[in-house]
Design an enzyme around this catalytic site. Structure first.
Site, PDB file in Angstrom:
ATOM      1  N   LYS A 198       5.759   8.240 -10.207  1.00 35.17           N
ATOM      2  CA  LYS A 198       5.947   7.324 -11.327  1.00 35.17           C
ATOM      3  C   LYS A 198       6.017   8.058 -12.652  1.00 35.17           C
ATOM      4  O   LYS A 198       6.814   7.721 -13.515  1.00 35.17           O
ATOM      5  CB  LYS A 198       4.818   6.284 -11.378  1.00 35.17           C
ATOM      6  N   LYS A 221      11.393   4.082   0.341  1.00 30.59           N
ATOM      7  CA  LYS A 221      10.648   2.825   0.487  1.00 30.59           C
ATOM      8  C   LYS A 221      11.373   1.674  -0.213  1.00 30.59           C
ATOM      9  O   LYS A 221      11.911   1.861  -1.301  1.00 30.59           O
ATOM     10  CB  LYS A 221       9.269   3.025  -0.146  1.00 30.59           C
ATOM     11  N   LYS A 236      10.757  -2.930  -5.523  1.00 30.36           N
ATOM     12  CA  LYS A 236      11.358  -3.744  -6.574  1.00 30.36           C
ATOM     13  C   LYS A 236      11.819  -2.898  -7.757  1.00 30.36           C
ATOM     14  O   LYS A 236      12.591  -3.350  -8.578  1.00 30.36           O
ATOM     15  CB  LYS A 236      10.363  -4.813  -7.031  1.00 30.36           C
TER      16      LYS A 236
HETATM   17  P1  TYM Z   1       1.682  -3.085  -4.779  1.00 23.46           P
HETATM   18  O1  TYM Z   1       1.581  -4.260  -5.684  1.00 23.46           O
HETATM   19  O2  TYM Z   1       2.593  -1.982  -5.156  1.00 23.46           O
HETATM   20  O3  TYM Z   1       2.089  -3.558  -3.331  1.00 23.46           O
HETATM   21  C1  TYM Z   1       1.375  -4.601  -2.683  1.00 23.46           C
HETATM   22  C2  TYM Z   1       1.272  -4.324  -1.197  1.00 23.46           C
HETATM   23  O4  TYM Z   1       2.571  -4.232  -0.606  1.00 23.46           O
HETATM   24  C3  TYM Z   1       2.676  -3.044   0.157  1.00 23.46           C
HETATM   25  N1  TYM Z   1       4.070  -2.574   0.130  1.00 23.46           N
HETATM   26  C4  TYM Z   1       4.784  -2.266   1.221  1.00 23.46           C
HETATM   27  N2  TYM Z   1       4.490  -2.282   2.537  1.00 23.46           N
HETATM   28  C5  TYM Z   1       5.456  -1.907   3.415  1.00 23.46           C
HETATM   29  N3  TYM Z   1       6.710  -1.549   3.032  1.00 23.46           N
HETATM   30  C6  TYM Z   1       7.061  -1.514   1.723  1.00 23.46           C
HETATM   31  N4  TYM Z   1       8.282  -1.160   1.354  1.00 23.46           N
HETATM   32  C7  TYM Z   1       6.072  -1.886   0.755  1.00 23.46           C
HETATM   33  N5  TYM Z   1       6.076  -1.974  -0.605  1.00 23.46           N
HETATM   34  C8  TYM Z   1       4.845  -2.394  -0.958  1.00 23.46           C
HETATM   35  C9  TYM Z   1       1.717  -2.084  -0.514  1.00 23.46           C
HETATM   36  O5  TYM Z   1       1.338  -1.045   0.356  1.00 23.46           O
HETATM   37  C10 TYM Z   1       0.579  -2.998  -0.877  1.00 23.46           C
HETATM   38  O6  TYM Z   1      -0.296  -3.182   0.222  1.00 23.46           O
HETATM   39  N6  TYM Z   1      -2.394  -0.405  -5.743  1.00 23.46           N
HETATM   40  C11 TYM Z   1      -1.924  -1.570  -5.029  1.00 23.46           C
HETATM   41  C12 TYM Z   1      -2.600  -2.837  -5.427  1.00 23.46           C
HETATM   42  C13 TYM Z   1      -4.076  -2.801  -5.364  1.00 23.46           C
HETATM   43  C14 TYM Z   1      -4.879  -2.849  -4.198  1.00 23.46           C
HETATM   44  C15 TYM Z   1      -6.219  -2.815  -4.642  1.00 23.46           C
HETATM   45  C16 TYM Z   1      -4.579  -2.934  -2.843  1.00 23.46           C
HETATM   46  C17 TYM Z   1      -4.930  -2.734  -6.415  1.00 23.46           C
HETATM   47  N7  TYM Z   1      -6.202  -2.758  -5.995  1.00 23.46           N
HETATM   48  C18 TYM Z   1      -7.284  -2.845  -3.738  1.00 23.46           C
HETATM   49  C19 TYM Z   1      -5.654  -2.954  -1.945  1.00 23.46           C
HETATM   50  C20 TYM Z   1      -6.977  -2.911  -2.406  1.00 23.46           C
HETATM   51  C21 TYM Z   1      -0.434  -1.720  -5.314  1.00 23.46           C
HETATM   52  O7  TYM Z   1       0.071  -1.254  -6.276  1.00 23.46           O
HETATM   53  O8  TYM Z   1       0.226  -2.510  -4.474  1.00 23.46           O
END
Ligand code: TYM
Length: 328
Positions: free
Chosen positions: A111, A193, A196
């Site tokens: 990022k 991956k 969005k």
């Molecule tokens: P975020 O908002 O980027 O994504 C949310 C969830 O979606 C999953 N994900 C995917 N899984 C499979 N294939 C993909 N292409 C794909 N894109 C996204 C992510 O792995 C995630 O599970 N840091 C985290 C949010 C967070 C969090 C937490 C998660 C903050 N605190 C505590 C678990 C526990 C994040 O940015 O997810």
């Protein structure tokens, strides 16, 4: 009951990757766990956000959780910023995390490369806030996609470090990563991956895409010249479509291969598109209805925050006491 914690950032429209990698598994796991599902707005502001859009997306994600089948009566659904303990614990844990560890996080490296000059300190500290989220609830299991694995390992390291330095305080959480949907790939570049934040909208499916758009995007998905529906690393585009179909239908890749022997890509793609549309259409309908029921949603997140605040504050007091702060 064991505890689950997970969350999604309201920083953009959600994709099929978010749904298959995270939400769909939460729905499956909810009955057997005491679950906390959070909309992590504090994480969203690590990159620039438009206030009105942030508000809109935060509510939409909450509605999506419910529309996908997460029962707000049985689980705790809340908005991260409504539980100040997350911010406080993040500060405390920052003091038990090394710069070197954060600098090694691949998501930060990716990022910050894209952002160039305007990298906020929050983006660097992001995984510490995530550790705070998880550790405040005595979490056993964190259902996430594969891209969050490194962050989860850091949370475990921080927990163990703190426990060793003082005395057992935190439960050391485990990641739960789905087998087929661990990493849904970009439809135009199946080595990347699905996200969005990619430029080409044909590469991702948004959860609110119409059936027509979904069909078009899947029909244009990059494949290969092999011409056989086979689950093989050499056919990353087809492999990705098989993973998507497997995650939705529950069929194994082998069963899907068998079902499509002798079948061309056009027919296979058309079936994958139908599977996605059938999965998402009812959810989309429910989201649209829920979004208009502001008082209901408000009721859900207020109740959720009440429960979450109670649990998180208890843990926060415990941390503060161990560190040596005077109890208030
Ligand atoms: P975020 O908002 O980027 O994504 C949310 C969830 O979606 C999953 N994900 C995917 N899984 C499979 N294939 C993909 N292409 C794909 N894109 C996204 C992510 O792995 C995630 O599970 N840091 C985290 C949010 C967070 C969090 C937490 C998660 C903050 N605190 C505590 C678990 C526990 C994040 O940015 O997810």
């Amino acid at each position: 009951k064991k505890v689950i914690f997970s969350g999604i950032k309201p920083s953009g429209d959600l994709t099929l990757g978010n749904y298959l990698g995270a939400i769909k598994n939460w729905v499956k796991l909810q009955d057997n766990y005491d679950s906390y599902f959070c909309v992590v707005d504090l994480h969203a502001i690590t990159v620039k956000q438009e206030p009105a859009l942030l508000r809109k997306r935060t509510i939409e994600i909450l509605a999506l959780y419910i529309a996908s089948g997460i029962d707000p009566e049985k689980n705790t659904l809340f908005i991260q910023s409504h539980v100040p303990a997350h911010s406080e614990a993040a500060w405390l844990l920052n003091c038990y995390t090394y710069m070197g560890e954060l600098g090694r996080m691949t998501q930060f490296k990716d990022k910050s490369q894209k952002l160039g000059e305007s990298i906020s300190a929050g983006l660097f500290n992001y995984p510490v806030l995530m550790a705070a989220d998880i550790l405040l609830y005595n979490t056993d299991l964190v259902p996430v996609g594969k891209d969050q694995k490194q962050h989860l390992e850091l949370a475990r390291d921080i927990a163990e470090r703190f426990n060793n330095l003082y005395s057992p305080t935190f439960k050391v959480p485990e990641a739960y990563i789905p087998e087929r949907a661990a990493k849904i790939m970009d439809l135009q570049d199946p080595t990347r991956k699905m996200s969005k934040s990619e430029d080409n909208p044909n590469g991702y499916i948004l959860l609110m895409d119409t059936p027509e758009v979904i069909k078009k995007k899947i029909s244009r998905a990059v494949t290969d010249t092999v011409g056989v529906v086979r689950y093989s690393e050499e056919q990353p585009g087809i492999m990705n479509l098989i993973n998507i179909m497997s995650a939705i239908t529950g069929l194994t890749p082998e069963e899907i291969e068998r079902k499509y022997t002798g079948c061309g890509y056009a027919q296979f793609k058309s079936d994958v598109a139908d599977a996605i549309v059938n999965e998402l259409s009812p959810i989309q309908g429910k989201v649209k209805k829920l979004i208009n029921d502001k008082t209901y949603l408000e009721d859900v997140y207020k109740k959720g925050a009440e429960k979450a605040n109670y649990v998180a504050n208890k843990m926060l007091r415990k941390i503060q006491k161990k560190i040596g702060f005077i109890p208030r």
